[in-house]
Design an enzyme around this catalytic site. Structure first.
Site, short mmCIF file in Angstrom:
data_model
loop_
_atom_site.label_atom_id
_atom_site.label_comp_id
_atom_site.label_asym_id
_atom_site.label_seq_id
_atom_site.Cartn_x
_atom_site.Cartn_y
_atom_site.Cartn_z
N ALA A 73 -5.82 -20.43 5.27
CA ALA A 73 -6.49 -20.93 4.06
C ALA A 73 -7.99 -20.81 4.28
CB ALA A 73 -6.11 -22.39 3.85
N GLY A 112 -2.27 -20.62 6.98
CA GLY A 112 -1.72 -20.35 5.66
C GLY A 112 -1.37 -18.90 5.47
N GLU A 115 1.99 -18.61 6.83
CA GLU A 115 2.89 -19.33 5.93
C GLU A 115 3.23 -18.49 4.70
OE1 GLU A 115 0.29 -22.85 6.05
OE2 GLU A 115 2.13 -24.00 6.32
N GLU A 135 -3.51 -24.76 12.87
CA GLU A 135 -4.07 -25.87 12.10
C GLU A 135 -4.40 -27.09 12.96
OE1 GLU A 135 -1.60 -23.95 11.21
OE2 GLU A 135 -1.60 -23.57 9.06
N1 T1G Z 1 -11.63 -19.56 6.34
C1 T1G Z 1 -12.89 -19.20 6.06
N2 T1G Z 1 -13.66 -18.42 6.85
C2 T1G Z 1 -13.10 -17.98 7.99
C3 T1G Z 1 -11.78 -18.31 8.37
C4 T1G Z 1 -11.04 -19.14 7.49
N3 T1G Z 1 -9.78 -19.48 7.74
N4 T1G Z 1 -11.54 -17.72 9.57
C5 T1G Z 1 -12.64 -17.05 9.90
N5 T1G Z 1 -13.58 -17.21 8.98
C6 T1G Z 1 -14.91 -16.61 8.99
C7 T1G Z 1 -15.76 -17.08 10.16
O1 T1G Z 1 -16.40 -18.31 9.84
C8 T1G Z 1 -16.73 -15.92 10.28
O2 T1G Z 1 -17.66 -16.07 9.23
C9 T1G Z 1 -15.89 -14.70 9.94
O3 T1G Z 1 -14.76 -15.20 9.18
C10 T1G Z 1 -15.36 -13.97 11.16
O4 T1G Z 1 -14.70 -14.98 11.96
C11 T1G Z 1 -2.66 -24.50 4.48
C12 T1G Z 1 -4.60 -25.58 5.97
C13 T1G Z 1 -9.35 -15.07 12.38
C14 T1G Z 1 -9.16 -15.13 14.89
O5 T1G Z 1 -7.70 -21.68 11.80
O6 T1G Z 1 -9.39 -18.16 14.39
O7 T1G Z 1 -4.53 -22.26 6.90
O8 T1G Z 1 -19.72 -16.31 10.66
O9 T1G Z 1 -16.32 -14.80 13.87
O10 T1G Z 1 -13.83 -13.73 16.37
O11 T1G Z 1 -1.54 -24.52 6.52
O12 T1G Z 1 -11.91 -16.39 12.73
O13 T1G Z 1 -19.07 -14.08 9.69
O14 T1G Z 1 -19.88 -15.92 8.18
O15 T1G Z 1 -14.13 -16.08 14.10
O16 T1G Z 1 -12.78 -11.85 14.99
C15 T1G Z 1 -5.97 -21.79 9.69
C16 T1G Z 1 -9.54 -19.53 11.96
C17 T1G Z 1 -6.81 -22.37 8.59
C18 T1G Z 1 -8.05 -19.33 11.70
C19 T1G Z 1 -11.07 -13.99 13.78
N6 T1G Z 1 -6.59 -20.59 10.21
N7 T1G Z 1 -10.20 -18.27 12.25
O17 T1G Z 1 -11.90 -14.18 14.89
O18 T1G Z 1 -14.13 -13.54 13.90
S1 T1G Z 1 -6.16 -23.88 7.99
C20 T1G Z 1 -7.44 -20.64 11.25
C21 T1G Z 1 -10.09 -17.70 13.50
C22 T1G Z 1 -4.77 -23.41 7.13
C23 T1G Z 1 -2.71 -24.00 5.90
C24 T1G Z 1 -3.87 -24.52 6.68
C25 T1G Z 1 -10.90 -16.46 13.73
C26 T1G Z 1 -10.09 -15.17 13.68
P1 T1G Z 1 -19.18 -15.56 9.45
P2 T1G Z 1 -14.86 -14.93 13.54
P3 T1G Z 1 -13.17 -13.27 15.12
#
Ligand code: T1G
Length: 707
Positions: A73, A112, A115, A135
């Site tokens: 998400a 998400g 999911e 999450e």
């Molecule tokens: N939402 C918004 N922005 C995100 C994002 C996300 N989920 N993930 C990454 N970004 C942005 C990050 O801030 C950066 O922005 C750019 O993308 C590159 O990221 C309902 C509630 C995917 C492994 O926890 O683990 O889903 O600095 O530098 O090293 O059940 O990003 O360029 O402006 O980290 O190649 C669950 C979190 C959400 C994954 C890539 N998902 N992201 O790593 O690049 S909660 C996560 C990561 C959810 C549902 C629930 C990593 C990555 P900017 P990066 P990277």
């Protein structure tokens, strides 16, 4: 950071539909990671409707453009009203689709995003893909069916393990546990997905949604959940969402799917409302925000770092050399004593072999990395190095001498960095004819483990050198934070205030274990004195002795810690320091000998011990840190509050669910902190309690000090 609305206003529709033969292809294209924001959710519903209405589409294929399948998400939307369709609504449409939907996964399908894939009827992954539900790292739980579908695919025990760890699994493991139905070679999710869709249609396959599968959860042992709750209470006493995760997975096993999904939603919203979610998400973005340096022009050119050098084969130097080898960068390790070099290389090998014994490296990888580290007694081997890190004895004289030699040895354009933890980087740079190429790279021990790297910007450090080293930090797996030049820079300067108060509190009547218990109760992994034992009491003792011998007026009179060091009680390394340690154990055990040393110290200072409350310990240790952090901001040594938050999160174990030192200070209440600082300034005095003007101003204005 642009708000979702802003980015959506300029973005074309992030989801498109097009048919290829008899397969309707839904493509999500929302860089950089296809985060499932409002635009993607709406686009998915529209594309699904188009596919269902397309009479010639016999099956639907969901793929993502760019480097990864949906990575979750859109975290930037959290805490704001969620515009429909919600992700659970999108998930329900996919699950109930009249046509089979195949998800073809590449990159990292997370949260998400995974999911969404689980709501599809067939899950195909490229061999390089990774799949996870992280999450919990954001203080949440999978809130779009993950806690209900994953157990139905892989069983409750494996589902609990994946969701509680938040760690992804590779495609092969995903196939083995039943998370995906097929693993495909190549690097095109579209081609892999089309192959899988054609195969399924040819076989006359009928979809069975994960929500309808019960085989893997039937007969789950209910004690699984009670045992996990007991373990969480012991292992992660502070965290809120892990217990909710156990409740949600238990609901998947004990309730019908619809009721289990409703229960998951309740638990997800409870986590969303938790202050721990706000803290963990702040910590997530902080780690990324610090890589963007205010005032450093975007697109600043960087230099190639193809070969590195390290001066000093001690604990720090060896760990730093490992950082380069781990990133595949050849590194020359220089020392002036053959036996020190031998010891250093042996320690490096021991570290790698210990990692291999844990299954995280193969024997071949150990040899590959050892092969990248070239020990030598000769500075000449550094002539073609692109960057050299000096990790020699903490003495200005020693460092300036080394930098003079490096200046005469290294090629023009080579970057010269010092790992000093306290000394003036500008004074070291002045020993060379290339101050623009000099800066600090302050690693934290053990350098091959701790993620924080303070990048100390000298007065004359060029933009290119700064940009190069900040990019290098990420390449070697560090969280690089740019700081200015002062004694102790940012992290240690704040640590010094906590240490000063911890020592004073013990001097006044508290025990080390009481101080440590308050700090671990706050959420630090180690108390101040347990951390001192880990780092080694002798480190500070030797620096203090050096300053006393030099007649430094700032040098402290020997403390009870120095008395312990003089007795050879250096900490864990000697199985005795502030605490004693059983052989092979790191568990700190209070030692009556230390209590008597402290008692003697109090008597020698004419102090009658008093009862010290936990509240006073908490305030004096933490508020002194906040006050110093505010001064650091005033002086511009840290450019932003988020830099200080990231430093203490990644260098000192500040509890990430509290967001960071200044993020927490705003929630503790700046007015309360400012009043306490003024009270301690009146009652205790000392420079550390002189209130920061910024702190007082923000408190008076009712404005936050963090971000
Ligand atoms: N939402 C918004 N922005 C995100 C994002 C996300 N989920 N993930 C990454 N970004 C942005 C990050 O801030 C950066 O922005 C750019 O993308 C590159 O990221 C309902 C509630 C995917 C492994 O926890 O683990 O889903 O600095 O530098 O090293 O059940 O990003 O360029 O402006 O980290 O190649 C669950 C979190 C959400 C994954 C890539 N998902 N992201 O790593 O690049 S909660 C996560 C990561 C959810 C549902 C629930 C990593 C990555 P900017 P990066 P990277």
């Amino acid at each position: 950071m642009p708000s979702p609305a802003q980015t959506e206003a300029v973005q074309p529709n992030p989801v498109r539909y097009a048919r290829q033969g008899r397969i309707g292809v839904i493509t999500v294209d929302y860089p950089p990671v296809n985060a499932v924001g409002h635009g993607v959710r709406s686009g998915l519903v529209a594309a699904l409707d188009a596919g269902l209405a397309d009479a010639e589409a016999e099956a639907l294929l969901l793929v993502c453009a760019g480097r990864t399948f949906m990575a979750g998400a859109d975290i930037r939307e959290f805490g704001k009203p969620s515009a429909p369709p919600t992700l659970p609504q999108v998930i329900a449409r996919l699950d109930g689709s009249a046509k089979p939907v195949i998800a073809a996964i590449h990159g990292t399908a997370l949260g998400g995003g995974l999911e969404v894939a689980l709501a599809c009827h067939v899950h195909v992954a490229l061999r390089s893909a990774r799949l996870g539900l992280p999450e919990v790292k954001l203080g949440l739980l999978p809130g779009a069916g993950g806690t209900q579908r994953l157990p139905r695919l892989v069983g409750a025990a494996k589902a609990l393990d994946m969701i509680l760890s938040g760690e992804p699994v590779g495609a092969e493991e995903a196939l083995a546990i039943g998370l995906v139905d097929a693993v495909e070679d190549g690097n095109s999710p579209l081609e892999a997905g089309l192959r899988a869709a054609e195969r399924l249609l040819a076989e006359g396959w009928t979809p069975q949604p994960a929500s309808a599968r019960t085989g893997r959860i039937a007969g789950t042992d209910p004690t699984l959940f009670t045992a996990m709750r007991a373990e969480l209470t012991k292992r992660q006493p502070h965290l809120f969402s892990p217990h909710r995760i156990v409740d949600a997975v238990e609901a998947a096993v004990t309730l019908p799917f619809a009721e289990g999904t409703a229960r998951e939603r309740e638990l997800f919203l409870a986590c969303m409302d938790s202050p721990q979610r706000a803290g963990l998400i702040h910590a997530f973005f902080a780690e990324r925000e610090v890589a963007k340096i205010p005032g450093l022009p975007a697109g600043t050119p960087t230099r190639d770092i193809r070969k590195a050098g390290v001066i000093g084969a001690g604990t720090m130097g060896g760990g730093i050399a490992m950082c380069f080898a781990n990133a595949g960068i050849p590194v020359v390790l220089v020392d002036n004593a053959p036996d020190a070099l031998d010891r250093g290389m042996a320690a490096i090998r021991r570290n790698y072999e210990a990692t291999a014994r844990k299954g995280r490296l193969t024997a071949a990888q150990v040899e590959d990395r050892m092969g990248l580290i070239h020990p030598t007694l000769s500075y000449g081997a550094l002539a073609d190095a692109d960057l050299v890190v000096e990790a020699a004895f903490e003495s200005m004289e020693v460092k300036r001498t080394i930098f003079r030699v490096l200046d005469g040895t290294c090629k023009p354009g080579a970057i010269l960095a010092t790992n000093t933890s306290t000394l003036d980087v500008d004074a070291i740079a002045a020993a060379t004819g290339r101050p623009q190429d000099v800066l600090g790279m302050h690693f934290f021990s053990p350098a091959n483990v701790m993620r924080l790297l303070e990048v100390v910007r000298g007065a004359r450090t060029s933009h290119t050198v700064l940009a190069t080293v900040m990019a290098l930090a990420r390449r070697i797996g560090k969280v690089g934070v740019t700081v200015g030049v002062c004694y102790g820079f940012v992290g240690n300067r704040i640590l010094q205030q906590r240490g000063r108060e911890a020592m004073a509190l013990v001097g006044e009547g508290a025990s080390p274990e009481q101080v440590d218990r308050v700090l671990t109760g706050f959420g630090f992994p180690l108390g101040h004195f347990a951390m001192t034992d880990l780092a080694g009491i002798d480190v500070g003792w030797r620096i203090g002795e050096e300053r006393r011998k030099a007649g430094d007026p700032e040098a402290q009179t020997p403390s009870w810690l120095d008395v312990l060091a003089e007795r050879g009680r250096y900490g864990q390394k000697t199985s005795a320091g502030v605490y004693r340690y059983e052989p092979g154990s790191r568990t700190p055990i209070p030692d009556p000998e230390v209590a008597s040393v402290i008692g003697e110290d109090r008597r020698s200072r004419g102090i009658t011990p008093r009862a010290v409350s936990d509240v006073e310990i908490r305030e004096r240790c933490l508020y002194a840190m906040v006050n110093e952090a505010a001064k650091i901001l005033e002086e511009g040594i840290a450019a932003r509050p988020v830099d200080i938050d990231a430093i203490w999160l990644h260098g000192y174990g500040f509890p990430s669910w509290r967001g960071g030192l200044l993020f927490w200070a705003d929630r503790e209440g700046l007015g309360k902190i400012a009043a306490a600082v003024q009270r301690y300034h009146r009652d205790i005095g000392g420079p550390q309690w002189c209130p920061s003007a910024l702190l007082l101003q923000r408190a008076a204005d009712g404005q936050p000090i963090g971000c």
